[in-house]
Design an enzyme around this catalytic site. Structure first.
Site, PDB file in Angstrom:
ATOM      1  N   ASN A 207      49.883  71.792  51.750  1.00 38.83           N
ATOM      2  CA  ASN A 207      48.875  70.798  52.128  1.00 38.83           C
ATOM      3  C   ASN A 207      47.639  71.105  51.293  1.00 38.83           C
ATOM      4  O   ASN A 207      46.910  72.039  51.581  1.00 38.83           O
ATOM      5  CB  ASN A 207      48.569  70.918  53.633  1.00 38.83           C
ATOM      6  N   TRP A 208      47.449  70.302  50.251  1.00 43.46           N
ATOM      7  CA  TRP A 208      46.344  70.582  49.320  1.00 43.46           C
ATOM      8  C   TRP A 208      44.975  70.273  49.928  1.00 43.46           C
ATOM      9  O   TRP A 208      43.957  70.629  49.356  1.00 43.46           O
ATOM     10  CB  TRP A 208      46.519  69.771  48.028  1.00 43.46           C
ATOM     11  N   LYS A 209      44.964  69.560  51.033  1.00 39.61           N
ATOM     12  CA  LYS A 209      43.707  69.109  51.655  1.00 39.61           C
ATOM     13  C   LYS A 209      42.872  68.364  50.589  1.00 39.61           C
ATOM     14  O   LYS A 209      43.452  67.738  49.707  1.00 39.61           O
ATOM     15  CB  LYS A 209      42.972  70.287  52.303  1.00 39.61           C
TER      16      LYS A 209
ATOM     17  N   HIS B 231      47.082  66.679  61.874  1.00 44.24           N
ATOM     18  CA  HIS B 231      46.533  67.973  61.448  1.00 44.24           C
ATOM     19  C   HIS B 231      45.275  68.261  62.282  1.00 44.24           C
ATOM     20  O   HIS B 231      44.514  67.354  62.595  1.00 44.24           O
ATOM     21  CB  HIS B 231      46.200  67.951  59.950  1.00 44.24           C
TER      22      HIS B 231
ATOM     23  N   GLU C  75      42.493  69.371  61.512  1.00 41.96           N
ATOM     24  CA  GLU C  75      41.243  68.906  60.909  1.00 41.96           C
ATOM     25  C   GLU C  75      41.035  67.415  61.200  1.00 41.96           C
ATOM     26  O   GLU C  75      39.906  66.956  61.378  1.00 41.96           O
ATOM     27  CB  GLU C  75      41.255  69.206  59.398  1.00 41.96           C
TER      28      GLU C  75
ATOM     29  N   GLU D  66      50.417  75.058  63.998  1.00 44.07           N
ATOM     30  CA  GLU D  66      49.277  75.580  63.240  1.00 44.07           C
ATOM     31  C   GLU D  66      48.179  76.015  64.207  1.00 44.07           C
ATOM     32  O   GLU D  66      47.359  75.181  64.622  1.00 44.07           O
ATOM     33  CB  GLU D  66      48.725  74.501  62.301  1.00 44.07           C
TER      34      GLU D  66
ATOM     35  N   GLY E 135      42.738  78.771  57.394  1.00 40.87           N
ATOM     36  CA  GLY E 135      41.656  79.012  56.441  1.00 40.87           C
ATOM     37  C   GLY E 135      40.795  80.211  56.791  1.00 40.87           C
ATOM     38  O   GLY E 135      39.727  80.411  56.222  1.00 40.87           O
TER      39      GLY E 135
ATOM     40  N   SER F  19      47.003  80.444  57.215  1.00 41.08           N
ATOM     41  CA  SER F  19      46.856  81.619  56.335  1.00 41.08           C
ATOM     42  C   SER F  19      48.196  82.245  55.952  1.00 41.08           C
ATOM     43  O   SER F  19      48.328  83.459  55.840  1.00 41.08           O
ATOM     44  CB  SER F  19      45.937  82.671  56.976  1.00 41.08           C
TER      45      SER F  19
ATOM     46  N   GLY G  45      48.019  75.863  53.259  1.00 38.14           N
ATOM     47  CA  GLY G  45      46.789  75.302  52.709  1.00 38.14           C
ATOM     48  C   GLY G  45      46.371  76.060  51.464  1.00 38.14           C
ATOM     49  O   GLY G  45      46.844  75.798  50.358  1.00 38.14           O
ATOM     50  N   GLY G  46      45.504  77.037  51.648  1.00 37.63           N
ATOM     51  CA  GLY G  46      44.913  77.774  50.528  1.00 37.63           C
ATOM     52  C   GLY G  46      45.927  78.273  49.504  1.00 37.63           C
ATOM     53  O   GLY G  46      45.728  78.115  48.292  1.00 37.63           O
TER      54      GLY G  46
END
Ligand code: 13P
Length: 252
Positions: free
Chosen positions: A9-11, A95, A97, A167, A173, A212, A233-234
């Site tokens: 998930n590149w966000k 998600h 977010e 999640e 993150g 993470s 993500g990251g």
């Protein structure tokens, strides 16, 4: 056995040049082996380019969100049929977010889930608790509410063509990963809830862990019986980092 899905998930990150380099790096480094698949979820404007670049490769493309509406006067929204038209096969829905920053409710997430499926897209339904909720001992009831909102409208059969991502919000993150045991406990709980409705569907549904996840902790998480992949993500923003997780999946 269920296949492992390694999903990035590149966000809201990247640009044309950086994406092209990232995707080329991923394609060049896809590990040998079977029993796993790779997915990247770029921001909307880059979907078409990434679909074109991944054509014929082992990498699928999904979106990070989707409208619950089919078409019409919804300025700024993207319809599921448009995503399908572009070549997306997955869409992340719910998600944390989106829930926290944009106020998406579980009912709206359920509508997005159904809209995606109606367009032939596999929804990746995200569920997970905040740190406060975990500390209050309500992790399971929070996840149940998020899951039941979908089950109530779509029914258990809809889970045959869907993915779930657990999640924990406190692990996203933050560098704080749920331990394999903590994650497994919640994954088992989720699968148990589905088992009560349909054992076959429960046995087939992929439940990803997100929060993470990276090369160093992926093998431990993926070794757990109810963890079927990662939503990353990251560590999905550098080919090397994403491929380290893919390698752990290939060796699982
Ligand atoms: P991080 O891997 O950066 O913690 O993000 C997880 C996530 O939110 C994936 O959807």
């Amino acid at each position: 056995m269920r296949d492992i899905l390694v999903a990035g998930n590149w966000k809201m990150n990247g640009n044309s040049a950086a994406n092209a380099e990232l995707v080329a790096g991923i394609i060049a480094g896809v590990p040998q082996g079977s029993g796993f698949s790779l997915l990247v979820c770029p921001p909307y404007p880059y979907l078409a380019a990434v679909v074109a670049q991944t054509e014929g490769s082992a990498v699928s493309v999904g979106s990070q969100n989707v409208s619950e509406h089919e078409k019409g006067a919804f300025t700024g929204e993207v319809a599921p049929g448009m995503l399908r038209d572009l070549g997306c096969t997955y869409a992340i829905v719910g998600h944390s977010e989106r829930r926290a920053i944009y106020g998406e409710t579980s009912a709206q997430v359920a509508a997005k889930f159904q809209a995606a499926q109606a367009a032939g897209i596999t929804p990746i339904l995200c569920v997970g608790e905040t740190l406060e909720e975990r500390e209050a001992g309500t992790t399971e009831s929070v996840v149940d509410e998020q899951l039941d909102a979908v089950l109530d409208v779509a029914g258990i059969d809809a889970l045959a063509t869907a993915v779930i991502a657990y999640e924990p919000v406190w692990a996203i993150g933050t560098g704080m990963t749920a331990s394999p045991e903590q994650a497994q406990d919640v994954h088992r709980h989720i699968r148990g809830r589905l088992e009560a409705l349909n054992a076959n569907i429960a046995a087939g549904v992929q439940i990803l862990y997100g929060g993470s996840m990276k090369g160093e902790n992926a093998a431990g998480l993926l070794a757990k019986p109810d963890i079927d992949g990662g939503l990353i993500g990251g560590a999905s923003l550098k080919a090397e980092d994403f491929l380290a997780i893919a390698a752990a999946a290939a060796q699982n």
